[in-house]
Design an enzyme around this catalytic site. Structure first.
Site, PDB file in Angstrom:
ATOM      1  N   LYS A 112      20.145  -0.561   0.668  1.00  0.00           N
ATOM      2  CA  LYS A 112      20.409  -1.676   1.585  1.00  0.00           C
ATOM      3  C   LYS A 112      20.160  -1.212   3.008  1.00  0.00           C
ATOM      4  O   LYS A 112      20.368  -0.035   3.309  1.00  0.00           O
ATOM      5  CB  LYS A 112      21.875  -2.140   1.466  1.00  0.00           C
ATOM      6  CG  LYS A 112      22.108  -3.540   1.959  1.00  0.00           C
ATOM      7  CD  LYS A 112      21.625  -4.529   0.915  1.00  0.00           C
ATOM      8  CE  LYS A 112      22.115  -5.913   1.127  1.00  0.00           C
ATOM      9  NZ  LYS A 112      22.003  -6.674  -0.130  1.00  0.00           N
TER      10      LYS A 112
HETATM   11  N1  GLU Z   1      19.387  -9.301  -0.549  1.00  0.00           N
HETATM   12  C1  GLU Z   1      19.301  -9.726  -1.920  1.00  0.00           C
HETATM   13  C2  GLU Z   1      20.441  -9.156  -2.729  1.00  0.00           C
HETATM   14  O1  GLU Z   1      21.463  -8.785  -2.204  1.00  0.00           O
HETATM   15  C3  GLU Z   1      17.926  -9.469  -2.526  1.00  0.00           C
HETATM   16  C4  GLU Z   1      17.487  -8.036  -2.559  1.00  0.00           C
HETATM   17  C5  GLU Z   1      16.033  -7.835  -2.964  1.00  0.00           C
HETATM   18  O2  GLU Z   1      15.352  -8.800  -3.238  1.00  0.00           O
HETATM   19  O3  GLU Z   1      15.649  -6.661  -2.988  1.00  0.00           O
HETATM   20  O4  GLU Z   1      20.400  -9.132  -3.933  1.00  0.00           O
END
Ligand code: GLU
Length: 424
Positions: A112
């Site tokens: 993240k």
């Molecule tokens: N931000 C989204 C999540 O928390 C998508 C992450 C992604 O597509 O890599 O799942």
């Protein structure tokens, strides 16, 4: 953002992710070293991001990229722009991506990123310079087979396009370095609404399990950004009555059912739901405690806590946001007769279509929207069915079942790769 639970502790996403992990790890009787390997980040990077603002002054922002685990595939996870972003939150959100990808059986790990900023007060040019400078700071760590960012709160296809461009300038054309891009730059059909669509698939699968028709159910949706809006939109299309919605400025309640598309248009034209006349205006906190069958928190972490626990009226909570229930409050929900379907299952549609986008980029071939929808549903239903079956077999919560399934996948891959040697 932080919240104080009824036990007086402040929880960030890292603390919450550890508490959830520990509950499942205890049930699995995992040993201490294995826990440590699974519970800590592989790598954490903090970057200073100097940005020349439109008025000519320079502001320095803080950014982070945390890579949690890549034993099952490259690190994967979104990039969040928010004033409340902290390293602790990003660390927990990265771990949740590892468990989400494992549960959904996508060949990806967890990561993240985040920048502490208020994008609502920044111009498009400032956001572009911020994004490019951040990518400059983390470019050695990312790549199509290393770590693949994507949208999260307050980030979108436009920003993903800048990331693709900035990385490609250094490394050569690399659409697979980031997902959630505009279609014109190698984005995937169906990616924009994928998280909300996936939420609606899980809710309808649940209604089916309860032997209820969706047109006999009602839902309240907290958060009206990309996830909340699309969840409400797809659910209303399936017949579910959306009786309450909120954004960060206001709440709207209409027990006869809101016109979700009209609310979406209003928010697009006016920047927020404030002033929308499709229902009774209430404080946004009242949406969480409004009368409905299904509550769908779709904004930030810790929305449900000791302070509103007693007032909740929904019977089932579908976690469309990451970590919307304070981990100290969660054990008290069953006493109130409230069931929780966990985030790593419910909001998995976004990363699933991100995975499809990455596959298309590697193939240099675009799938049809129909194919995306069929494959998305297959992934969501398969994960849902596995979670329900394990929870019922062992008489445990859906969250614990989801974690056990996910942790087991990561542990198996770790053993097979030889990264973590079992004692036996
Ligand atoms: N931000 C989204 C999540 O928390 C998508 C992450 C992604 O597509 O890599 O799942």
């Amino acid at each position: 953002m932080k919240d104080i639970s009824d036990s007086g502790f402040s929880t960030d996403c890292h603390k919450a992710s550890i508490m959830q992990f520990d509950r499942a790890a205890d049930m699995m009787e995992l040993d201490g070293e294995l826990r440590q390997w699974l519970n800590t980040s592989f790598r954490e990077l903090s970057v200073r991001i100097p940005v020349t603002m439109d008025d000519g002054c320079v502001r320095v922002f803080s950014g982070y990229r945390v890579q949690h685990n890549n034993v099952r595939g490259p690190h994967k996870g979104g990039l969040r722009y928010h004033p409340g972003v902290s390293l602790g939150d990003i660390r927990g959100l990265a771990a949740w991506m590892t468990w989400k990808c494992a549960l959904l059986d996508l060949p990806l790990g967890g990561a993240k990123g985040g920048i502490t900023c208020n994008p609502k007060e920044m111009s498009s040019g400032e956001l572009e310079r911020l994004t490019r400078e951040y990518i400059h700071g983390i470019s050695d760590l990312i790549g199509p087979s290393k770590d693949i960012p994507a949208p999260d709160i307050n980030t979108n296809a436009r920003i993903m396009g800048w990331i693709m461009d900035e990385y490609s300038r250094r490394q050569g054309y690399s659409p697979g370095v980031v997902t959630g891009k505009p279609i014109e730059l190698g984005g995937s059909p169906g990616r924009e609404d994928a998280t909300g669509k996936g939420v609606s698939m899980i809710v309808s699968r649940w209604a089916e399990k309860e032997n209820r028709r969706l047109d006999q159910t009602s839902a309240a949706v907290q958060g009206f950004g990309n996830v909340g809006y699309h969840a409400a939109f797809h659910l209303s299309r399936l017949g579910c009555k959306i009786v309450a919605v909120s954004d960060s400025t206001t709440g709207i309640i209409n027990k006869d059912g809101l016109d979700v598309e009209a609310a979406g248009r209003y928010k697009k034209d006016n920047g927020s739901l404030s002033g929308f006349v499709g229902g009774e205006t209430v404080d946004q906190s009242e949406v969480l405690t409004s009368k409905c069958d299904y509550l769908i928190p779709s904004a930030l972490q810790n929305a449900i806590h000791g302070g509103n626990l007693e007032k909740l009226q929904a019977r089932v909570i579908f976690e469309a946001a990451n970590g919307p229930i304070c981990p100290y409050t969660e054990p008290k929900l069953p006493e109130r007769g409230i069931t929780v379907l966990p985030d790593i299952l419910v909001n998995g549609g976004g990363v699933t279509v991100s995975y499809f986008e990455w596959v298309q980029n590697i193939q240099h071939f675009q799938w049809k929207d129909e194919t995306i929808q069929i494959e998305l549903q297959a992934v969501m239903y398969r994960a849902f069915d596995k979670v329900i079956a394990l929870a019922e077999k062992r008489n445990i919560s859906y969250r614990n079942a989801a974690y056990i399934l996910a942790i087991d996948k990561v542990v198996q891959a770790g053993h097979l790769r030889g990264i973590y040697k079992s004692r036996s």
